[in-house]
Design a protein around this motif. Structure first.
Motif, PDB file in Angstrom:
ATOM      1  N   GLU A  70     -76.304 -31.142  17.011  1.00 28.37           N
ATOM      2  CA  GLU A  70     -75.429 -32.311  16.809  1.00 28.37           C
ATOM      3  C   GLU A  70     -75.521 -33.298  17.970  1.00 28.37           C
ATOM      4  N   PHE A  71     -75.959 -32.799  19.126  1.00 26.31           N
ATOM      5  CA  PHE A  71     -75.986 -33.631  20.323  1.00 26.31           C
ATOM      6  C   PHE A  71     -77.395 -34.106  20.671  1.00 26.31           C
ATOM      7  N   ALA A  72     -78.329 -33.926  19.751  1.00 23.76           N
ATOM      8  CA  ALA A  72     -79.712 -34.359  19.983  1.00 23.76           C
ATOM      9  C   ALA A  72     -79.728 -35.849  20.306  1.00 23.76           C
ATOM     10  N   LEU A  85     -83.706 -28.449  27.465  1.00 20.69           N
ATOM     11  CA  LEU A  85     -82.866 -29.322  26.654  1.00 20.69           C
ATOM     12  C   LEU A  85     -83.061 -30.774  27.079  1.00 20.69           C
ATOM     13  N   PRO A  86     -83.545 -31.618  26.162  1.00 21.77           N
ATOM     14  CA  PRO A  86     -83.716 -33.031  26.520  1.00 21.77           C
ATOM     15  C   PRO A  86     -82.347 -33.684  26.713  1.00 21.77           C
ATOM     16  N   GLY A  87     -82.269 -34.616  27.622  1.00 20.65           N
ATOM     17  CA  GLY A  87     -81.017 -35.326  27.845  1.00 20.65           C
ATOM     18  C   GLY A  87     -80.092 -34.644  28.839  1.00 20.65           C
ATOM     19  N   ALA A  88     -80.539 -33.517  29.409  1.00 22.61           N
ATOM     20  CA  ALA A  88     -79.699 -32.815  30.382  1.00 22.61           C
ATOM     21  C   ALA A  88     -80.026 -33.317  31.778  1.00 22.61           C
ATOM     22  N   GLY A  89     -79.014 -33.789  32.472  1.00 24.72           N
ATOM     23  CA  GLY A  89     -79.216 -34.189  33.857  1.00 24.72           C
ATOM     24  C   GLY A  89     -79.477 -32.946  34.684  1.00 24.72           C
ATOM     25  N   GLU A  90     -78.441 -32.170  34.898  1.00 29.11           N
ATOM     26  CA  GLU A  90     -78.550 -30.928  35.660  1.00 29.11           C
ATOM     27  C   GLU A  90     -78.089 -29.784  34.768  1.00 29.11           C
ATOM     28  N   LYS A 146     -67.240 -41.840  33.036  1.00 31.15           N
ATOM     29  CA  LYS A 146     -66.885 -40.424  33.063  1.00 31.15           C
ATOM     30  C   LYS A 146     -68.143 -39.566  33.157  1.00 31.15           C
ATOM     31  N   ILE A 147     -67.995 -38.434  33.807  1.00 35.73           N
ATOM     32  CA  ILE A 147     -69.082 -37.458  33.922  1.00 35.73           C
ATOM     33  C   ILE A 147     -69.116 -36.663  32.611  1.00 35.73           C
ATOM     34  N   ARG A 148     -70.266 -36.701  31.930  1.00 32.42           N
ATOM     35  CA  ARG A 148     -70.394 -36.034  30.625  1.00 32.42           C
ATOM     36  C   ARG A 148     -70.919 -34.613  30.806  1.00 32.42           C
ATOM     37  N   VAL A 149     -70.176 -33.654  30.249  1.00 32.26           N
ATOM     38  CA  VAL A 149     -70.508 -32.243  30.409  1.00 32.26           C
ATOM     39  C   VAL A 149     -70.579 -31.576  29.040  1.00 32.26           C
ATOM     40  N   LEU A 150     -71.678 -30.867  28.806  1.00 37.61           N
ATOM     41  CA  LEU A 150     -71.836 -30.082  27.577  1.00 37.61           C
ATOM     42  C   LEU A 150     -71.869 -28.606  27.959  1.00 37.61           C
ATOM     43  N   PHE A 151     -70.933 -27.832  27.389  1.00 31.86           N
ATOM     44  CA  PHE A 151     -70.889 -26.384  27.600  1.00 31.86           C
ATOM     45  C   PHE A 151     -71.565 -25.711  26.412  1.00 31.86           C
ATOM     46  N   VAL A 152     -72.429 -24.738  26.696  1.00 30.39           N
ATOM     47  CA  VAL A 152     -73.196 -24.087  25.634  1.00 30.39           C
ATOM     48  C   VAL A 152     -73.094 -22.570  25.752  1.00 30.39           C
ATOM     49  N   CYS A 153     -72.812 -21.927  24.626  1.00 29.17           N
ATOM     50  CA  CYS A 153     -72.991 -20.476  24.517  1.00 29.17           C
ATOM     51  C   CYS A 153     -73.630 -20.234  23.154  1.00 29.17           C
ATOM     52  N   VAL A 154     -73.749 -19.008  22.747  1.00 32.09           N
ATOM     53  CA  VAL A 154     -74.489 -18.744  21.512  1.00 32.09           C
ATOM     54  C   VAL A 154     -73.709 -19.170  20.273  1.00 32.09           C
ATOM     55  N   ALA A 155     -72.523 -18.596  20.067  1.00 27.98           N
ATOM     56  CA  ALA A 155     -71.790 -18.830  18.821  1.00 27.98           C
ATOM     57  C   ALA A 155     -70.825 -20.013  18.876  1.00 27.98           C
ATOM     58  N   ASN A 156     -70.555 -20.542  20.088  1.00 27.39           N
ATOM     59  CA  ASN A 156     -69.572 -21.615  20.242  1.00 27.39           C
ATOM     60  C   ASN A 156     -68.237 -21.183  19.626  1.00 27.39           C
ATOM     61  N   ARG A 173     -61.648 -37.982  34.523  1.00 30.75           N
ATOM     62  CA  ARG A 173     -62.935 -38.087  35.225  1.00 30.75           C
ATOM     63  C   ARG A 173     -64.120 -37.536  34.436  1.00 30.75           C
ATOM     64  N   PHE A 174     -63.816 -36.670  33.439  1.00 37.57           N
ATOM     65  CA  PHE A 174     -64.871 -35.964  32.719  1.00 37.57           C
ATOM     66  C   PHE A 174     -64.722 -36.135  31.216  1.00 37.57           C
ATOM     67  N   GLU A 175     -65.859 -36.101  30.519  1.00 35.80           N
ATOM     68  CA  GLU A 175     -65.896 -36.016  29.068  1.00 35.80           C
ATOM     69  C   GLU A 175     -66.511 -34.666  28.753  1.00 35.80           C
ATOM     70  N   ALA A 176     -65.781 -33.826  28.017  1.00 39.85           N
ATOM     71  CA  ALA A 176     -66.227 -32.456  27.768  1.00 39.85           C
ATOM     72  C   ALA A 176     -66.603 -32.251  26.305  1.00 39.85           C
ATOM     73  N   PHE A 177     -67.691 -31.507  26.110  1.00 40.16           N
ATOM     74  CA  PHE A 177     -68.188 -31.168  24.780  1.00 40.16           C
ATOM     75  C   PHE A 177     -68.638 -29.716  24.808  1.00 40.16           C
ATOM     76  N   SER A 178     -68.728 -29.101  23.629  1.00 38.21           N
ATOM     77  CA  SER A 178     -69.274 -27.743  23.577  1.00 38.21           C
ATOM     78  C   SER A 178     -70.126 -27.596  22.329  1.00 38.21           C
ATOM     79  N   ALA A 179     -71.058 -26.649  22.410  1.00 42.34           N
ATOM     80  CA  ALA A 179     -71.941 -26.390  21.275  1.00 42.34           C
ATOM     81  C   ALA A 179     -72.494 -24.977  21.393  1.00 42.34           C
TER      82      ALA A 179
END
Length: 137
Positions: free
Chosen positions: A70-72, A93-98, A4-14, A32-38
């Motif tokens: 949490e995702f370090a 951000l370390p670990g970010a592909g694109e 699965k394509i791993r996606v992290l969505f980020v905003c300030v307050a989550n 197809r995707f694994e979604a996370f937010s922070a």
């Protein structure tokens, strides 16, 4: 089987935008995707955001405000920022592909009476386009 394509969505307050994005991608592209937010400065998930997701019939179970810390050490194919402030804070951000920078008005601080509905619709349209582009073979 393709991973699965791993996606992290980020905003300030989550609190709203990244929660919408996580729930929408999980709902629409779960196979197809694994979604996370922070958040870069997480608070609480706004009750109006959860109500809007429920109104759309989208499962909001398990959504909670999380710190990007949490995702370090985790690897993501895409890190998508949803506001200008988080875009600046996530450049290295370390670990970010694109890293993709999207910008949506914060419904929590908006004066518009339909801010949450408008925001979730805008994010949903962008996610549908993202899924279409990223799943082409």
């Amino acid at each position: 089987m393709t991973p699965k394509i791993r996606v992290l969505f980020v905003c300030v307050a989550n609190a709203a935008r990244s929660q919408f994005a996580e729930a929408l991608l999980r709902h629409s592209g779960g196979e197809r995707f694994e979604a996370f937010s922070a958040g870069t400065a997480p608070g609480e998930v706004d009750a109006r955001a959860l109500a809007e997701l429920r109104h759309l019939g989208i499962d909001a179970y398990g959504l909670r405000s999380k710190s990007i810390d949490e995702f370090a050490g985790e690897r993501f194919d895409y890190v998508i920022t949803l506001c200008d402030k988080s875009a600046l804070e996530c450049q290295a951000l370390p670990g970010a592909g694109e890293v993709l920078a999207w910008h949506f008005e914060d419904p929590v601080t908006s004066e518009r009476p339909d801010a949450f509905r408008h925001c979730v619709q805008e994010i949903h349209e962008r996610i549908k386009m993202f899924m279409l582009v990223k799943t082409r073979h």
